[in-house]
Every structure is written in C-alpha cells, then in structure tokens.
Design a protein around this motif. Structure first.
Motif, PDB file in Angstrom:
ATOM      1  N   LEU A  17       0.821  -1.210   0.000  1.00 31.74           N
ATOM      2  CA  LEU A  17       0.000   0.000   0.000  1.00 31.74           C
ATOM      3  C   LEU A  17       0.857   1.262   0.000  1.00 31.74           C
ATOM      4  O   LEU A  17       0.433   2.308  -0.491  1.00 31.74           O
ATOM      5  N   ARG A  18       2.045   1.140   0.538  1.00 36.44           N
ATOM      6  CA  ARG A  18       2.931   2.304   0.562  1.00 36.44           C
ATOM      7  C   ARG A  18       3.841   2.371  -0.655  1.00 36.44           C
ATOM      8  O   ARG A  18       4.248   3.461  -1.081  1.00 36.44           O
ATOM      9  N   GLU A  58       1.048   0.756  -6.586  1.00 39.96           N
ATOM     10  CA  GLU A  58      -0.278   1.242  -6.987  1.00 39.96           C
ATOM     11  C   GLU A  58      -1.262   0.094  -6.794  1.00 39.96           C
ATOM     12  O   GLU A  58      -1.203  -0.925  -7.466  1.00 39.96           O
ATOM     13  N   VAL A  59      -2.165   0.249  -5.827  1.00 40.02           N
ATOM     14  CA  VAL A  59      -3.101  -0.818  -5.481  1.00 40.02           C
ATOM     15  C   VAL A  59      -4.512  -0.336  -5.791  1.00 40.02           C
ATOM     16  O   VAL A  59      -5.117   0.401  -5.011  1.00 40.02           O
ATOM     17  N   TYR A  87      -6.226  -7.627  -1.610  1.00 40.88           N
ATOM     18  CA  TYR A  87      -5.912  -6.713  -0.505  1.00 40.88           C
ATOM     19  C   TYR A  87      -7.145  -6.463   0.357  1.00 40.88           C
ATOM     20  O   TYR A  87      -7.048  -6.321   1.582  1.00 40.88           O
ATOM     21  N   SER A 121      -8.518   2.560  -1.521  1.00 41.55           N
ATOM     22  CA  SER A 121      -8.141   3.785  -2.242  1.00 41.55           C
ATOM     23  C   SER A 121      -7.611   4.842  -1.279  1.00 41.55           C
ATOM     24  O   SER A 121      -6.599   5.501  -1.546  1.00 41.55           O
ATOM     25  N   ASN A 176      -4.161   3.611   0.191  1.00 40.51           N
ATOM     26  CA  ASN A 176      -3.122   3.664  -0.844  1.00 40.51           C
ATOM     27  C   ASN A 176      -2.685   5.110  -1.105  1.00 40.51           C
ATOM     28  O   ASN A 176      -1.500   5.411  -1.266  1.00 40.51           O
ATOM     29  N   ALA A 230       0.969   6.014   0.060  1.00 41.14           N
ATOM     30  CA  ALA A 230       1.890   6.087  -1.084  1.00 41.14           C
ATOM     31  C   ALA A 230       2.112   7.507  -1.563  1.00 41.14           C
ATOM     32  O   ALA A 230       3.250   7.925  -1.760  1.00 41.14           O
ATOM     33  N   ILE A 273      -3.218   6.827  -8.519  1.00 41.43           N
ATOM     34  CA  ILE A 273      -3.592   6.675  -7.102  1.00 41.43           C
ATOM     35  C   ILE A 273      -4.349   7.906  -6.628  1.00 41.43           C
ATOM     36  O   ILE A 273      -5.408   7.812  -5.988  1.00 41.43           O
TER      37      ILE A 273
END
Length: 641
Positions: free
Chosen positions: A219-220, A223-224, A230, A242, A245, A249, A267
């Motif tokens: 998550l850091r 791009e999730v 997850y 969202s 993330n 990030a 993101i």
C-alpha cells in the motif's frame, strides 16, 4: 517513522502528544514552547531537558515518559552537548527499572541504538523486554512498539528480539474502521516486513501474518487499485483501499520509491474521484489536504483536482450526487475552470453552482467558442440577456445566431452595430448561400465589398454561381474596384470586357463595348501597350499607316548600320512613296557615312547605296549627293593610310 504519523491524540492515547509537540517546539525554538519550558521547568534547550528532565517533575505518567523519549528522538543529534545524550539514555534506563513500561523501553532502544555503539544499559533493557509479557490497552500501542522494535532489529539484529517482535505481530488485531484516521497505523507497519528480513508465514503462529505485512508494505510502495486480494487481507472495501493507498503512497512516500509518476497520478485520481463522487460530504481534514496540495503545486497546471473537471465532462451531473462536494470542486478549481470549459458546464449553470463573476465568464466562453445545439444556445442567450453579459461577435457565436435565427439578415443596422457583417459574409460564402449573400451585399455600404478584391475571392465566388447571381455580383465587384482600387480600375475593367462571360451575361453589343473602351482610352490610365492596342483598334488604314511612318522615322533616326539596313529592306516601297520618310533615311545615311572608320564598313555602306539605287528609293540627286559623300570618305581613309 515521522512525527506526523503519531501526533493524533485520539489515535495514540498512549502518548502525551501535547508534551511531545512542545518538546519539538523547544528544539525548533518556538516562542510558545520555549516560554513554557523556561517558565514552568527552568529549561532553555533540548540538551538541558535531556539532562535534567527527572529533576523538573516533567514526567508523571507512562504517557509522559513515552512522549519525552519520542519527542527527544525526533530532535537533531546536534542539539546535545558533551554527553547529554548518554546521560538521557542512562536516566531513562534508571526510570524504567523503577517504572517499567514496554513501549517506553522500545522507544529508548530505538533512540539509543542509532549510534550503533555498545551500551550495557540498553542491552539489559532489551533482555528484560524480550522476557516480559506485553499487555495493551490500545492496539495502537502494540503497533507503535512493533514499529520501534523493528527499527531496533534493523540497526542491531538480534534473534531473540526478532522472535519477540514476531510474537507481537501474532497477537496483532488490526481492524480498520476509519481509514482517514487510522492510516498512520499502517504507515508504522509499512517497513516492518523488510526490516525483519521478510519473515515467512511459517514463522508466525497466526495464519496470514506474512501476507498481511506484505499487503501493508504494498500500500505504501505500489499502486493498489481494485484488488480483491488486498480487500480480503485487510478486511476493508475498495474505497478504503483507495484511501489507504493514497495516504500511504502519495502523501507519505519518501523521495526514493518504486511508484512511477503516472502511478502516483492514478492513485491520486482514484482517491479523489471516490471522495468527490460519494454521497457523503468531504471531511474537513480532506479539504485541508487539498488546500495543502494546491499550495505546494504553485501552478494552475498542477492543480490536484484538474482531472476531476475532465471527468465531469464525461460523467456529468449525475456522477456527483452530493452537491456540496460539487460546489467544493468548483471553488477549488476556480482558476482552471475555463481550461476545461465544455457544454457539460450548462448543467452547473442550471444548478447555479458558479459564483457570479465565474458564471458570466463561462456563459461568454460557451457562446463565443463552443458548438451548441439550439436548446443550449437559447438557454445561454437568455442568461446573457438576463445578466447583461457582453458577448463578442466571434465566428462561432455569429454562426449560431444565424442558424438559430437569433439574428436576421434584414436588420443590417443591427449587424453593423454588433460588428457581424464580415463574419456573416464569410459564413454565407462558406455555405454557398449565394442569394442571401447578394441580398446582404446590396444592402450594406461598399466598404463591406472589399473582400471581393482580395486575392481570387471574386473569381472563386462567381465560379460556383448561376448566371442570375453573377449578373448581381459583377456590378458590386466593379464598384468596389472603382472605389478602393481606382488606379487599377481601367485595366481590370478592360480585361473584363474581353471575356465572353461578361459580354454574354450583360448582352453587350460591339458598339457598346467600343464606347466603353474608348472612354477608357481617353482616361489615359491604361498601360501604354493597352493604350496602343485600343488606338490601333479604332484607327483607319490611312491613320494606322501615318502612325507607323511616324514611329519608323523615330526608330531610323536612332538606328545603327545594322538596324538602318533592316528598316530599309522592309520599307522600300514606303521610302519611295513617302517624301518625309525618304528624307529621314537620306539624312541618317549621310550621318552614318560620316561615322565610317575603316574600309570594311565602307564596303558595307557602298552595298547599301547600291540597294537604294536599285530600288529607286532615293532621287537621282540624292544618289549623287551620297556618292560624293562616300567618295570624300574614301579619300580620307586612303590619305590616313
């Protein structure tokens, strides 16, 4: 770890956040914090606080001792004098002997092991911590301890310490209810997987702990988006993913990371799109974040919400169910609204979501520069009339006014007043509306006919016209020539008279054409070659002959031997019959004979004299005179030798 991750008192009740922030304020020479420490504790700087905290009654609870250690940990090492840091570590160790606290112990280990120097007191603290049984009133306390000890292990690897940290992770109960508030908990855990050298699932007693640490790290660092894997691991929905993330990030990732620029953009866009299209109002802290991001960008081109305006153009008003969020978007994007202006803004105008100044500007922009259907045009025109908005007569606006019959070609004064005539002419030409065009041109002043004189405008226009319209166009063109290109008028009119099209259209007789050409001739404004052409056209044979004789006399008077001979050979009969011409040839012969400078040219002129005698072009007396002249010239040449 960063200070802002743990400065929320609600999320970290185990820390006296106010005291921690005051300590940082003292380190940064904040007037308020410096005054407080000076007045309440008689302490002036961080090093003095580190050395004398135990004497000043600063610590009265576990929250205070944790705040003290963390506050000083965030200060620069340059703030300590002589052995103040060592004294601080020693005093904390002494305190923990009497008032043990696992989180405080973890904090002092994290601070003390930075120097990588052996410290028996810290080793004792570490051993006691490993053997102690940890209990937590708040799960945030466990997470903070895991983060601190993972950093300790990264600095000073120790097998028993690693096992202890893994046991803490085994007991972890992560239950994210409010990602906006709780994302710092995941930030604290985001480096643990790598700091502990990527522990496998087999090293945990609790199932899925390895995957949990990997998911938090991702998550850091990745791009999730829309990833069910997850969602299941963290037990959250797509919107929560969202949020996490984005905050982990985008806002908190250091400069060195594995996410690309486009990845960050996606993101950010996914996060803000979900928030602004939510049915709920945006929370205040998110609005403050938008302001912070807009300030950092310092450029209209980098507005963090720029993409949402583009998105609105595709999904429209229905995609934003919460009007408060839409109003907020418009206000935050005020300076770039025109950049993304489109017909979709008409929905916003109907909802009255723009401030007055921006509303008027957008109405102007839409009418002047955008293609609108009739309903859209009429609505915006009503608004412009209602609010007395001045609309510039652009090509786009004028074309729509014509198409939707907002203006009429009969009202010439109105068209002139609104500076629309030239645009209307261009539109009518483009659409080949010849009858309307001619009706308009016949009503407006001649200054609006100038376009007929530009390049091949007249020719192109009449090429596509029927004869009925050409009959009306020619007079407009000729009049424009006369008014605005008077110097070229006679020549162009003469050229027009030569075309069969013009003669046939206006059924001009030969007599009528002759009358016009003779008037042009008397104007003396035609080029000499055209003047001559007209003159010869209307002369009698005798007049033409006389004109030729006069021109020939002029040419002979200026001729060389070569030219003289040529003129003579072509005009023997004229020389014989015309006394004036004969005299000119005779006089020029004598002049040329006197110019002879060698025997070669003398021979040539004798041949020419023989030709004159043979053709009886000169009288016997003139022949004798020429012979005398040549005889004298011959003597001169012989005498010279």
């Amino acid at each position: 770890m960063e200070l802002k991750w743990i400065c929320n008192q609600e999320l970290f009740p185990c820390i006296n956040v106010s005291l921690m922030e005051d300590i940082l304020g003292l380190a940064n020479e904040s007037k308020m914090s410096t005054l407080r420490f000076s007045k309440e504790y008689n302490l002036q700087y961080i090093g003095e606080l580190a050395e004398r905290w135990n004497e000043r009654n600063i610590v009265n609870s576990n929250q205070d001792i944790i705040a003290l250690i963390l506050g000083i940990s965030f200060c620069s090492t340059g703030t300590f004098l002589y052995d103040q840091k060592k004294l601080f570590i020693s005093s904390i160790c002494d305190y923990l002997k009497m008032s043990w606290n696992g989180l405080a112990a973890s904090a002092i280990l994290s601070f003390g092991y930075r120097d990588l120097n052996p410290n028996p007191e810290l080793e004792l603290i570490r051993e006691r911590l490993i053997q102690s049984a940890s209990t937590y009133e708040y799960e945030a306390e466990r997470i903070l301890q895991i983060s601190l000890l993972s950093r300790v292990y990264e600095l000073q690897p120790h097998l028993e310490l690693r096992k202890y940290i893994l046991s803490l992770i085994d007991g972890l109960c992560l239950d994210i209810k409010d990602p906006f508030l709780e994302y710092p908990l995941l930030l604290l855990l985001s480096d643990v997987y790598n700091q502990l050298e990527k522990p496998t699932s087999k090293e945990f007693k609790t199932k899925g702990r390895g995957r949990l640490l990997q998911a938090i790290a991702a998550l850091r660092n990745k791009e999730v988006l829309q990833n069910q894997h997850y969602n299941e691991i963290l037990k959250v929905n797509d919107q929560d993913i969202s949020i996490l993330n984005f905050y982990m990030a985008f806002q908190n990732t250091p400069d060195v990371h594995s996410i690309t620029g486009p990845g960050f953009d996606r993101i950010k866009e996914n996060f803000f799109l979900l928030q602004f299209t939510s049915e709920n109002d945006l929370p205040l802290y998110l609005i403050e974040l938008i302001d912070e991001m807009s300030f950092v960008s310092k450029s209209e081109k980098e507005n963090p919400l720029d993409f949402l305006l583009r998105k609105f153009n595709s999904i429209g008003l229905t995609g934003f169910p919460n009007r408060n969020n839409l109003k907020l978007l418009i206000s935050k994007c005020d300076t770039i609204l025109l950049k993304h202006c489109s017909n979709s803004y008409i929905e916003l105008l109907r909802e009255e979501l723009f401030i007055e100044e921006r509303r008027n500007t957008i109405i102007q922009e839409l009418l002047e520069s955008h293609a609108l259907n009739e309903e859209e045009f009429n609505y915006l025109q009503e608004l412009s009339d209602k609010f007395e908005i001045a609309i510039t007569s652009t090509f786009n606006y004028t074309a729509m006014c014509l198409e939707y019959e907002h203006i009429t070609l009969h009202d010439v004064e109105m068209l002139i007043q609104n500076d629309m005539i030239n645009i209307v002419i261009t539109i009518l030409k483009k659409n080949a509306q010849h009858e309307k065009l001619l009706n308009l041109l016949e009503k407006v002043p001649s200054e609006y006919h100038k376009f007929l004189l530009e390049g091949s405008q007249f020719t192109l226009l009449k090429t596509n016209m029927i004869d009925e319209y050409k009959l009306r166009l020619y007079p407009l063109y000729i009049n424009a020539l006369f008014v605005y290109k008077s110097s070229k008028f006679p020549l162009i009119l003469f050229e027009i008279l030569q075309t069969s099209e013009f003669k046939d259209l206006f059924q001009l007789s030969t007599k009528k054409i002759d009358e016009i050409e003779q008037k042009l001739f008397t104007s003396n404004l035609l080029p000499s070659e055209i003047q001559n052409k007209i003159r010869t056209k209307y002369m009698t044979p005798d007049e033409l002959e006389q004109e030729y004789i006069l021109e020939l006399c002029e040419e002979v008077n200026l001729s060389s031997w070569y030219k003289y001979s040529s003129y003579a050979e072509k005009n023997w009969d004229r020389i014989t019959k015309n006394l004036e011409l004969r005299q000119v040839f005779f006089t020029r012969f004598i002049d040329l004979a006197n110019e002879i400078a060698d025997e070669y040219n003398l021979g040539r002129i004798l041949v020419l004299l023989y030709q004159f005698r043979s053709n009886k072009a000169f009288t016997p007396e003139q022949i004798m005179s020429l012979e005398d002249t040549l005889t004298e010239k011959t003597k001169q040449l012989l005498f010279t030798k």
